[in-house]
Design a protein around this motif. Sequence first.
Motif, PDB file in Angstrom:
ATOM      1  N   TYR A 112       1.765 -12.915  -2.889  1.00 10.46           N
ATOM      2  CA  TYR A 112       1.725 -11.454  -2.769  1.00 10.46           C
ATOM      3  C   TYR A 112       0.882 -10.862  -3.900  1.00 10.46           C
ATOM      4  N   PRO A 113      -0.417 -11.145  -3.927  1.00 12.72           N
ATOM      5  CA  PRO A 113      -1.256 -10.636  -5.020  1.00 12.72           C
ATOM      6  C   PRO A 113      -1.332  -9.115  -5.047  1.00 12.72           C
ATOM      7  N   GLU A 114      -1.040  -8.477  -3.925  1.00 11.85           N
ATOM      8  CA  GLU A 114      -1.108  -7.005  -3.864  1.00 11.85           C
ATOM      9  C   GLU A 114      -0.080  -6.360  -4.787  1.00 11.85           C
ATOM     10  N   LEU A 115       1.021  -7.047  -5.055  1.00 14.43           N
ATOM     11  CA  LEU A 115       2.077  -6.455  -5.873  1.00 14.43           C
ATOM     12  C   LEU A 115       1.644  -6.318  -7.330  1.00 14.43           C
ATOM     13  N   LEU A 116       1.079  -7.372  -7.885  1.00 14.83           N
ATOM     14  CA  LEU A 116       0.604  -7.291  -9.265  1.00 14.83           C
ATOM     15  C   LEU A 116      -0.543  -6.299  -9.366  1.00 14.83           C
ATOM     16  N   GLN A 117      -1.409  -6.271  -8.360  1.00 17.35           N
ATOM     17  CA  GLN A 117      -2.509  -5.314  -8.366  1.00 17.35           C
ATOM     18  C   GLN A 117      -1.991  -3.887  -8.309  1.00 17.35           C
ATOM     19  N   ALA A 118      -0.936  -3.656  -7.546  1.00 17.29           N
ATOM     20  CA  ALA A 118      -0.345  -2.322  -7.475  1.00 17.29           C
ATOM     21  C   ALA A 118       0.196  -1.902  -8.835  1.00 17.29           C
ATOM     22  N   TYR A 119       0.839  -2.832  -9.538  1.00 19.57           N
ATOM     23  CA  TYR A 119       1.344  -2.550 -10.885  1.00 19.57           C
ATOM     24  C   TYR A 119       0.198  -2.213 -11.827  1.00 19.57           C
ATOM     25  N   ARG A 120      -0.863  -3.001 -11.747  1.00 23.23           N
ATOM     26  CA  ARG A 120      -2.012  -2.752 -12.622  1.00 23.23           C
ATOM     27  C   ARG A 120      -2.685  -1.426 -12.301  1.00 23.23           C
TER      28      ARG A 120
END
Length: 208
Positions: free
Chosen positions: A117-125
Amino acid sequence: MTDVARTPRLRGRPRSQEVDAAVLAAALDLLIERGASETSIEQVAQRAGVTRATVYRRFTDKTALLIQAIESVHQNHDPDTLEWPDLEHMLDNWATYLSNPRNRRMLRRLYGAVDDYPELLQAYRNAHGGRRAEATRDALRRSCDQGRLPRVTDVRVLQEMLNGAVLHHLGAYPDTLGAPMIKDFFVAILRQTGYAPPGSTAETARPA
């Protein structure tokens, strides 16, 4: 940094805005407790006290829901909250945030899910990391100007070192440490780069 707070489960027949808040809070709670792969729409609905249909009317899938949940607690609405006058204030802020076990678990979940789920870390960033990164560079530059760091310091490289130190601390140290001990951890690392704590200069602080 902003602590990741919990929101109580709804009781009775909620209004639309309360439903939104309850669903997002439930999604974030489950992400932290179980991880992205073990969180489901059905679990979120049950935790929030709503139906699955209620959740699906708002979010197309689980990933979209988790992204919104992360963004809901990490959007920085006050531009002054991430302007640290010096490195001491920055380290105090970092240590306070990392002394909260819930914050630590959330970060481990986000980095642990980066393959699936790479989108989750990107959303945090996107929601939280951009302004923090710039504020960190500003604090490091000011410390160089104040003589607290050597003037030849490459601020971006030092920033990457500190980011790595955060990840190491999340994995290698217990969640029970208080803010003073966590701050000491970062100060010890910075001393190796020539950092001068209050009352000294960068030249005298560099280890022999």
